[in-house]
Write an enzyme that holds these catalytic residues in place. Structure first.
Site, PDB file in Angstrom:
ATOM      1  N   LYS A  11      42.257 -56.456  65.791  1.00 34.44           N
ATOM      2  CA  LYS A  11      42.689 -57.674  65.109  1.00 34.44           C
ATOM      3  C   LYS A  11      44.199 -57.829  65.245  1.00 34.44           C
ATOM      4  CE  LYS A  11      42.595 -59.822  60.486  1.00 34.44           C
ATOM      5  NZ  LYS A  11      42.245 -59.659  59.061  1.00 34.44           N
ATOM      6  N   GLU A  49      44.471 -44.123  66.780  1.00 29.84           N
ATOM      7  CA  GLU A  49      43.555 -44.644  65.776  1.00 29.84           C
ATOM      8  C   GLU A  49      42.102 -44.533  66.232  1.00 29.84           C
ATOM      9  OE1 GLU A  49      44.424 -45.507  62.833  1.00 29.84           O
ATOM     10  OE2 GLU A  49      46.578 -45.870  62.948  1.00 29.84           O
ATOM     11  N   LYS A  62      44.557 -52.756  63.832  1.00 30.25           N
ATOM     12  CA  LYS A  62      44.937 -53.970  63.111  1.00 30.25           C
ATOM     13  C   LYS A  62      46.455 -54.049  63.113  1.00 30.25           C
ATOM     14  CE  LYS A  62      44.516 -56.378  58.670  1.00 30.25           C
ATOM     15  NZ  LYS A  62      43.953 -56.321  57.312  1.00 30.25           N
ATOM     16  N   TYR A 106      35.854 -67.898  62.990  1.00 29.37           N
ATOM     17  CA  TYR A 106      35.602 -69.059  62.141  1.00 29.37           C
ATOM     18  C   TYR A 106      34.917 -70.170  62.925  1.00 29.37           C
ATOM     19  CZ  TYR A 106      38.913 -66.383  59.407  1.00 29.37           C
ATOM     20  OH  TYR A 106      39.525 -65.358  58.738  1.00 29.37           O
ATOM     21  N   LYS A 158      53.659 -55.737  55.620  1.00 27.69           N
ATOM     22  CA  LYS A 158      52.621 -54.710  55.763  1.00 27.69           C
ATOM     23  C   LYS A 158      52.872 -53.799  56.960  1.00 27.69           C
ATOM     24  CE  LYS A 158      49.175 -57.513  53.378  1.00 27.69           C
ATOM     25  NZ  LYS A 158      47.731 -57.859  53.255  1.00 27.69           N
ATOM     26  N   SER A 197      42.642 -66.318  61.771  1.00 22.91           N
ATOM     27  CA  SER A 197      42.876 -67.674  61.284  1.00 22.91           C
ATOM     28  C   SER A 197      43.933 -68.421  62.090  1.00 22.91           C
ATOM     29  CB  SER A 197      43.286 -67.629  59.816  1.00 22.91           C
ATOM     30  OG  SER A 197      44.447 -66.817  59.640  1.00 22.91           O
ATOM     31  N   ARG A 207      45.778 -65.906  54.570  1.00 16.69           N
ATOM     32  CA  ARG A 207      46.372 -65.538  53.277  1.00 16.69           C
ATOM     33  C   ARG A 207      46.447 -66.726  52.339  1.00 16.69           C
ATOM     34  NH1 ARG A 207      50.784 -61.503  56.127  1.00 16.69           N
ATOM     35  NH2 ARG A 207      49.272 -59.821  56.515  1.00 16.69           N
TER      36      ARG A 207
END
Length: 430
Positions: A351, A336, A298, A416, A320, A377, A308
């Protein structure tokens, strides 16, 4: 009009049990008469008969009532029915140069020359079963439009959500992932609302499982919707995100979701060691059957903006980047991957999706676990905006973007577009 031609040489005997009066459409191509004696046709001279199809192309040729042996005997004797002629080669436009064929043994275009061939050799397929539908939920009864994500809503968990899930199931999308809009009054620095067994997400899971027992429910495991700081973990006073303390909270959150009936818990927080800790916590509570989809790679991406807004979960300060991956890094994803595999992840997720096709392929080539991609998004909203401005064909770009994620190696796609794309795919099949 399609036709079948029948050549009858003069030395062929009569065809027994054939009454020409009963077969309309068999006629001589000349003015010579047919000698019809009882049930036989005598052919004293060479004749050419034409068996014509109906004037309508969708009607089949009439059968003559001949046995297999009679048909074969006629062909052996030279009485061969003629098929329609080969279509002439299409003419090139005026001015096309006349050239010799290139000496090519391999011409890849041969396998692309018709829709049937292209479908036969298609390496990647896209179906509603590949989609996981992200759904935003809130405590209200009405569905609230999300301005930055046209067509998406914060759904009332008791009303609009059930309707949206029903629509998705009607077109073959039977997997959803839930994202809650939590009231500000319930947010805290430690995100304790995340493991409230009667919180919004557990209540919603129980409702969905009661209505649709076979629905596959994914959940998000992270503190940012519940944090008054808007971060995925507990924030120390100097701004540092506390790793191990956050993992402790995430374990309680995952167990709470599993108790409610979640099928797959999905830690999206990017804390070190959280997959192994969550696996141990689930197993200790008897939830060995609950899967973990780890957000393995991510990235700290700018493509998350509309999301958000949907959850009102922007960080109160900072960014972040100390826990999400650097978009410039590729090899780091393998670190990871190895950790998540060793700790017991069942699914590995990348992502965002489309900007990170290389990372999806990296995971696909280096892991036997299922790979998920999240078409986030920002990717969704860019396609929607381009379509509104009539810069692109929304439907074609939507499907192409999803196919690209599948081609890169994704087994499932969180998108979506799930409902819209599934409807389009179902329409294509009809």
């Amino acid at each position: 009009m399609a036709s079948m031609f029948l050549n009858a040489p003069c030395n062929v005997g009569a065809i027994k049990h054939f009454d020409c009066k009963n077969y309309v459409g068999l006629r001589a191509s000349s003015n010579q008469k047919l000698d019809c004696v009882g049930h036989a046709i005598k052919a004293p001279t060479r004749r050419r008969f034409i068996v014509r199809a109906s004037e309508r192309r969708d009607e089949s040729l009439k059968k003559m009532g001949l046995s297999d042996q009679e048909c074969e005997a006629a062909v052996v004797a030279g009485n061969v029915p003629e098929a329609p002629p080969v279509q002439p080669k299409p003419a090139a436009p005026a001015g096309t140069p006349s050239v010799s064929s290139l000496p090519l043994n391999r011409r890849p275009r041969r396998n692309r020359r018709s829709p049937v061939l292209r479908a036969s050799f298609q390496e990647t397929n896209l179906s509603p079963a590949n989609f996981v539908y992200p759904l935003f939920i809130h405590e209200g009864e009405e569905d609230t439009p999300i301005g930055a994500m046209p067509g998406c809503y914060r759904l009332g968990w008791r009303h609009g959500l059930l309707e949206e899930v029903a629509k998705a199931r009607d077109v073959g999308v039977n997997s959803v992932v839930l994202f809650p809009k939590v009231p500000d009054a319930l947010k805290s620095p430690t995100g304790d609302e995340a493991f409230n067994d009667n919180g919004l997400v557990p209540r919603t899971i129980r409702l969905l499982k009661d209505r649709y027992p076979d629905l596959v429910i994914y959940t998000d495991v992270a503190l940012d919707p519940y944090s008054s700081d808007g971060h995925d973990g507990i924030v120390r006073e100097d701004g540092v995100i506390m790793n191990d303390e956050t993992v402790h909270q995430l374990c309680k959150q995952a167990v709470s979701q599993a108790k409610a009936g979640a099928d797959v818990v999905s830690p999206s927080d990017m804390m070190d060691g959280r997959v192994g800790a969550i696996r141990s916590a689930l197993d200790a509570e008897g939830f060995q059957h609950v899967s973990i989809m780890s957000y393995t790679a991510k990235y700290a991406s700018a493509f998350y903006g509309p999301f958000r807004e949907a959850l009102d979960s922007n960080p109160r300060f900072g960014d972040k980047k100390t826990y999400q991956m650097n978009p410039a890094n590729y090899r780091e994803a393998m670190i990871e991957v190895r950790e998540d595999e060793a700790e017991g992840a069942d699914i590995l997720l990348v992502k965002p999706g489309l900007p990170y096709l290389d990372v999806i392929r990296l995971l696909r080539d280096n892991s036997s676990l299922p790979i998920a991609a999240y078409q986030v998004s920002g990717e969704y909203s860019m396609i929607k905006a381009g379509a509104v401005l009539k810069m692109i064909d929304e439907e074609k770009v939507m499907l192409e973007s999803l196919m690209c994620l599948r081609r890169a190696g994704a087994d499932i796609i969180l998108t979506y577009f799930a409902l819209q794309a599934a409807r389009t795919l179902c329409g294509e099949k009809r």
